[in-house]
Write a protein that holds these residues in place. Structure first.
Motif, PDB file in Angstrom:
ATOM      1  N   ASP A  55       0.839  -1.202   0.000  1.00 38.37           N
ATOM      2  CA  ASP A  55       0.000   0.000   0.000  1.00 38.37           C
ATOM      3  C   ASP A  55       0.874   1.252   0.000  1.00 38.37           C
ATOM      4  OD1 ASP A  55      -1.134   0.245   3.486  1.00 38.37           O
ATOM      5  OD2 ASP A  55       0.833   0.495   2.580  1.00 38.37           O
ATOM      6  N   SER A  56       0.265   2.413   0.212  1.00 43.90           N
ATOM      7  CA  SER A  56       1.020   3.663   0.067  1.00 43.90           C
ATOM      8  C   SER A  56       2.167   3.752   1.076  1.00 43.90           C
ATOM      9  CB  SER A  56       0.091   4.869   0.216  1.00 43.90           C
ATOM     10  OG  SER A  56      -0.547   4.852   1.479  1.00 43.90           O
ATOM     11  N   SER A  57       2.006   3.146   2.254  1.00 43.91           N
ATOM     12  CA  SER A  57       3.110   3.147   3.224  1.00 43.91           C
ATOM     13  C   SER A  57       4.275   2.308   2.713  1.00 43.91           C
ATOM     14  CB  SER A  57       2.663   2.581   4.567  1.00 43.91           C
ATOM     15  OG  SER A  57       1.579   3.304   5.060  1.00 43.91           O
ATOM     16  N   GLY A  58       3.948   1.199   2.074  1.00 42.17           N
ATOM     17  CA  GLY A  58       4.980   0.360   1.475  1.00 42.17           C
ATOM     18  C   GLY A  58       5.715   1.112   0.376  1.00 42.17           C
ATOM     19  N   LEU A  59       4.977   1.843  -0.436  1.00 45.17           N
ATOM     20  CA  LEU A  59       5.607   2.661  -1.475  1.00 45.17           C
ATOM     21  C   LEU A  59       6.526   3.700  -0.839  1.00 45.17           C
ATOM     22  CD1 LEU A  59       2.596   3.354  -3.888  1.00 45.17           C
ATOM     23  CD2 LEU A  59       4.427   1.676  -4.159  1.00 45.17           C
ATOM     24  N   VAL A  88      -0.357  -0.677  -8.037  1.00 45.73           N
ATOM     25  CA  VAL A  88      -0.151   0.564  -7.286  1.00 45.73           C
ATOM     26  C   VAL A  88       1.069   1.334  -7.803  1.00 45.73           C
ATOM     27  CG1 VAL A  88      -1.404  -0.033  -5.182  1.00 45.73           C
ATOM     28  CG2 VAL A  88       1.002  -0.610  -5.368  1.00 45.73           C
ATOM     29  N   LEU A  89       2.080   0.627  -8.270  1.00 45.69           N
ATOM     30  CA  LEU A  89       3.252   1.320  -8.815  1.00 45.69           C
ATOM     31  C   LEU A  89       2.893   2.085 -10.079  1.00 45.69           C
ATOM     32  CD1 LEU A  89       5.899  -1.458  -8.212  1.00 45.69           C
ATOM     33  CD2 LEU A  89       6.085   0.889  -7.377  1.00 45.69           C
ATOM     34  N   SER A  90       2.065   1.511 -10.931  1.00 45.57           N
ATOM     35  CA  SER A  90       1.777   2.215 -12.179  1.00 45.57           C
ATOM     36  C   SER A  90       0.778   3.340 -11.959  1.00 45.57           C
ATOM     37  CB  SER A  90       1.313   1.241 -13.266  1.00 45.57           C
ATOM     38  OG  SER A  90       0.017   0.829 -13.021  1.00 45.57           O
ATOM     39  N   ILE A  91      -0.189   3.124 -11.067  1.00 44.11           N
ATOM     40  CA  ILE A  91      -1.171   4.182 -10.815  1.00 44.11           C
ATOM     41  C   ILE A  91      -0.532   5.423 -10.223  1.00 44.11           C
ATOM     42  CG2 ILE A  91      -2.574   4.570  -8.750  1.00 44.11           C
ATOM     43  CD1 ILE A  91      -4.625   2.952  -9.763  1.00 44.11           C
ATOM     44  N   THR A  92       0.477   5.247  -9.412  1.00 40.96           N
ATOM     45  CA  THR A  92       1.152   6.376  -8.777  1.00 40.96           C
ATOM     46  C   THR A  92       2.320   6.863  -9.617  1.00 40.96           C
ATOM     47  OG1 THR A  92       2.547   4.832  -7.552  1.00 40.96           O
ATOM     48  CG2 THR A  92       0.589   5.654  -6.429  1.00 40.96           C
ATOM     49  N   ARG A  93       2.501   6.246 -10.770  1.00 42.21           N
ATOM     50  CA  ARG A  93       3.593   6.583 -11.683  1.00 42.21           C
ATOM     51  C   ARG A  93       4.975   6.371 -11.052  1.00 42.21           C
ATOM     52  NH1 ARG A  93      -0.758   9.988 -13.351  1.00 42.21           N
ATOM     53  NH2 ARG A  93      -0.316  11.840 -12.158  1.00 42.21           N
TER      54      ARG A  93
ATOM     55  N   GLU B  88      -6.084  14.721  -0.344  1.00 39.74           N
ATOM     56  CA  GLU B  88      -4.902  15.159  -1.082  1.00 39.74           C
ATOM     57  C   GLU B  88      -5.326  15.376  -2.528  1.00 39.74           C
ATOM     58  OE1 GLU B  88      -3.222  11.950   1.929  1.00 39.74           O
ATOM     59  OE2 GLU B  88      -3.408  11.466  -0.196  1.00 39.74           O
ATOM     60  N   HIS B  89      -5.116  16.571  -3.039  1.00 37.20           N
ATOM     61  CA  HIS B  89      -5.670  16.868  -4.353  1.00 37.20           C
ATOM     62  C   HIS B  89      -4.881  16.264  -5.494  1.00 37.20           C
ATOM     63  CE1 HIS B  89      -8.897  19.303  -2.850  1.00 37.20           C
ATOM     64  NE2 HIS B  89      -8.071  19.846  -1.994  1.00 37.20           N
ATOM     65  N   GLY B  90      -3.593  16.309  -5.376  1.00 34.71           N
ATOM     66  CA  GLY B  90      -2.789  15.797  -6.481  1.00 34.71           C
ATOM     67  C   GLY B  90      -1.794  14.786  -5.961  1.00 34.71           C
ATOM     68  N   LEU B  91      -1.169  14.115  -6.896  1.00 36.11           N
ATOM     69  CA  LEU B  91      -0.148  13.155  -6.529  1.00 36.11           C
ATOM     70  C   LEU B  91       1.102  13.929  -6.106  1.00 36.11           C
ATOM     71  CD1 LEU B  91       0.155  10.102  -6.545  1.00 36.11           C
ATOM     72  CD2 LEU B  91       0.960  10.274  -8.897  1.00 36.11           C
ATOM     73  N   PRO B  92       1.674  13.592  -4.959  1.00 38.40           N
ATOM     74  CA  PRO B  92       2.900  14.288  -4.572  1.00 38.40           C
ATOM     75  C   PRO B  92       4.041  13.960  -5.531  1.00 38.40           C
ATOM     76  CG  PRO B  92       2.234  12.714  -2.869  1.00 38.40           C
ATOM     77  CD  PRO B  92       1.256  12.590  -3.976  1.00 38.40           C
ATOM     78  N   ASP B  93       5.136  14.707  -5.421  1.00 45.08           N
ATOM     79  CA  ASP B  93       6.316  14.428  -6.244  1.00 45.08           C
ATOM     80  C   ASP B  93       6.780  12.990  -6.041  1.00 45.08           C
ATOM     81  OD1 ASP B  93       7.918  17.686  -5.872  1.00 45.08           O
ATOM     82  OD2 ASP B  93       6.358  16.942  -7.226  1.00 45.08           O
ATOM     83  N   ILE B 104      -4.486   7.435  -3.960  1.00 44.53           N
ATOM     84  CA  ILE B 104      -4.574   6.095  -4.536  1.00 44.53           C
ATOM     85  C   ILE B 104      -5.999   5.564  -4.406  1.00 44.53           C
ATOM     86  CG2 ILE B 104      -3.904   3.672  -4.210  1.00 44.53           C
ATOM     87  CD1 ILE B 104      -1.098   4.656  -3.453  1.00 44.53           C
ATOM     88  N   ALA B 105      -6.573   5.736  -3.213  1.00 43.98           N
ATOM     89  CA  ALA B 105      -7.928   5.224  -2.978  1.00 43.98           C
ATOM     90  C   ALA B 105      -8.917   5.844  -3.968  1.00 43.98           C
ATOM     91  CB  ALA B 105      -8.353   5.497  -1.535  1.00 43.98           C
ATOM     92  N   HIS B 106      -8.839   7.154  -4.149  1.00 40.60           N
ATOM     93  CA  HIS B 106      -9.763   7.829  -5.079  1.00 40.60           C
ATOM     94  C   HIS B 106      -9.513   7.405  -6.519  1.00 40.60           C
ATOM     95  CE1 HIS B 106     -12.137  10.603  -2.630  1.00 40.60           C
ATOM     96  NE2 HIS B 106     -11.082  10.682  -1.847  1.00 40.60           N
ATOM     97  N   GLU B 107      -8.258   7.191  -6.850  1.00 49.71           N
ATOM     98  CA  GLU B 107      -7.907   6.838  -8.222  1.00 49.71           C
ATOM     99  C   GLU B 107      -8.381   5.425  -8.565  1.00 49.71           C
ATOM    100  OE1 GLU B 107      -6.541   9.203  -9.959  1.00 49.71           O
ATOM    101  OE2 GLU B 107      -6.149   8.082 -11.802  1.00 49.71           O
ATOM    102  N   VAL B 108      -8.253   4.518  -7.603  1.00 47.18           N
ATOM    103  CA  VAL B 108      -8.550   3.106  -7.864  1.00 47.18           C
ATOM    104  C   VAL B 108     -10.040   2.788  -7.773  1.00 47.18           C
ATOM    105  CG1 VAL B 108      -8.196   0.776  -6.936  1.00 47.18           C
ATOM    106  CG2 VAL B 108      -6.255   2.326  -7.170  1.00 47.18           C
ATOM    107  N   ALA B 109     -10.724   3.447  -6.841  1.00 51.74           N
ATOM    108  CA  ALA B 109     -12.150   3.170  -6.665  1.00 51.74           C
ATOM    109  C   ALA B 109     -12.957   3.795  -7.793  1.00 51.74           C
ATOM    110  CB  ALA B 109     -12.627   3.737  -5.329  1.00 51.74           C
ATOM    111  N   ASP B 110     -14.082   3.172  -8.107  1.00 49.67           N
ATOM    112  CA  ASP B 110     -14.983   3.811  -9.060  1.00 49.67           C
ATOM    113  C   ASP B 110     -15.802   4.884  -8.358  1.00 49.67           C
ATOM    114  OD1 ASP B 110     -14.957   0.673 -10.396  1.00 49.67           O
ATOM    115  OD2 ASP B 110     -14.571   2.427 -11.653  1.00 49.67           O
ATOM    116  N   ARG B 111     -16.085   4.659  -7.078  1.00 52.03           N
ATOM    117  CA  ARG B 111     -16.685   5.718  -6.266  1.00 52.03           C
ATOM    118  C   ARG B 111     -16.094   5.635  -4.885  1.00 52.03           C
ATOM    119  NH1 ARG B 111     -22.913   5.659  -5.533  1.00 52.03           N
ATOM    120  NH2 ARG B 111     -22.325   6.963  -3.782  1.00 52.03           N
ATOM    121  N   LEU B 112     -15.765   6.786  -4.320  1.00 52.06           N
ATOM    122  CA  LEU B 112     -15.303   6.831  -2.933  1.00 52.06           C
ATOM    123  C   LEU B 112     -15.893   8.077  -2.307  1.00 52.06           C
ATOM    124  CD1 LEU B 112     -13.574   5.787  -0.599  1.00 52.06           C
ATOM    125  CD2 LEU B 112     -11.624   7.022  -1.565  1.00 52.06           C
ATOM    126  N   ASP B 113     -16.873   7.878  -1.440  1.00 49.05           N
ATOM    127  CA  ASP B 113     -17.561   9.016  -0.823  1.00 49.05           C
ATOM    128  C   ASP B 113     -17.269   9.040   0.665  1.00 49.05           C
ATOM    129  OD1 ASP B 113     -20.439   8.138  -2.784  1.00 49.05           O
ATOM    130  OD2 ASP B 113     -18.835   9.569  -3.250  1.00 49.05           O
TER     131      ASP B 113
END
Lengths: 111, 131
Positions: A55-59, A88-93, B88-93, B104-113
């Motif tokens: 997960d994100s902590s692992g990343l 997760v690696l590809s989604i987060t680039r 978090e609005h954008g992906l950090p560096d 990640i959660a928002h990106e992967v889910a089809d809906r996250l409310d």
């Protein structure tokens, strides 16, 4: 989470964690990478064969490890990433930053 | 199918045990859909464990309920802890070590409310469309 460390040549090592790489276990990987680098092995391959979930902590732990390795003149690479890890690696680039290899041997060959 | 737990280090173990049991009861859910639900829930529940501790130091309770239909798998997560970190609005560096979880959660889910109940509970509703 158990992490096996195998020394390779003079300056490399393979770390093989087992189980989930998540909020609870990420700090162990981070510490193990730091110790490996501090002991003069900054070329690190993290073998994800036995890792069931990242997960994100692992990343975060992998990124922290990458920085520590690079600061010591080395590099951190990943091998044997499973489907969920690749997702997760590809989604987060981060697949652009954390180089993945299909096997440990191939990851080591590049060093 | 559901579980309730104190949001401590064992909560993620319980979550994965629940998920394993759920998939056994729903063998037709495809691996990729399973990966997506597990990924989202690990971030949402992980956030409760990481950030939900109350000002008095006590840990919140978290509950997770899972369900499936022909088209979707979904989850409802509630906890009685502190409000979650701002989305978090954008992906950090790339070299940032943290700050990706809810993204990640928002990106992967089809809906996250997310909402707060009248009683002050955090409520998360996750939907994964089955592909």
């Amino acid at each position: 989470m158990e992490i096996t460390r195998t020394a390779v040549a003079d300056t490399a090592a393979v770390l093989a964690p087992r189980g989930r790489l998540d909020l609870v276990t990420a700090s162990r990987l981070r510490a193990e990478i730091a110790a490996t680098v501090a002991e003069g092995r900054p070329r690190v391959v993290v073998d994800l064969e036995g890792v069931t979930f990242v997960d994100s902590s692992g990343l975060g732990a992998l990124i922290a490890g990458l920085k520590v390795a690079r600061d010591a003149g080395g590099e951190l690479r990943i091998a044997n990433a499973g489907k969920q890890a690749v997702t997760v690696l590809s989604i987060t680039r981060l697949d652009r930053v954390l180089r993945q290899y299909p096997s440990v041997d191939e990851a080591l060959a590049g060093f | 199918m559901r579980f309730e737990s104190t949001a401590d280090e064992t909560a993620l173990d319980r979550l994965h045990e629940l998920l394993a049991a759920f998939w056994e009861s729903q063998p037709s859910v495809m691996p990729d859909d399973r990966i997506r639900l597990e990924t989202v829930l690990s971030e949402v529940v992980g956030n409760v464990v990481a950030h939900g501790t109350r000002p008095d130091g006590t840990k919140p309770h978290v509950s997770v309920a899972l369900a499936a239909s022909d088209d979707e798998v979904w989850a409802d997560v509630s906890d009685d802890g502190d409000a979650p970190p701002a989305h978090e609005h954008g992906l950090p560096d790339a070299l940032e070590e943290s700050g990706r979880g809810l993204w990640i959660a928002h990106e992967v889910a089809d809906r996250l409310d997310h909402s707060r109940s009248d009683g002050g509970d955090n409520l998360w509703h996750v939907v994964i469309q089955r592909r």
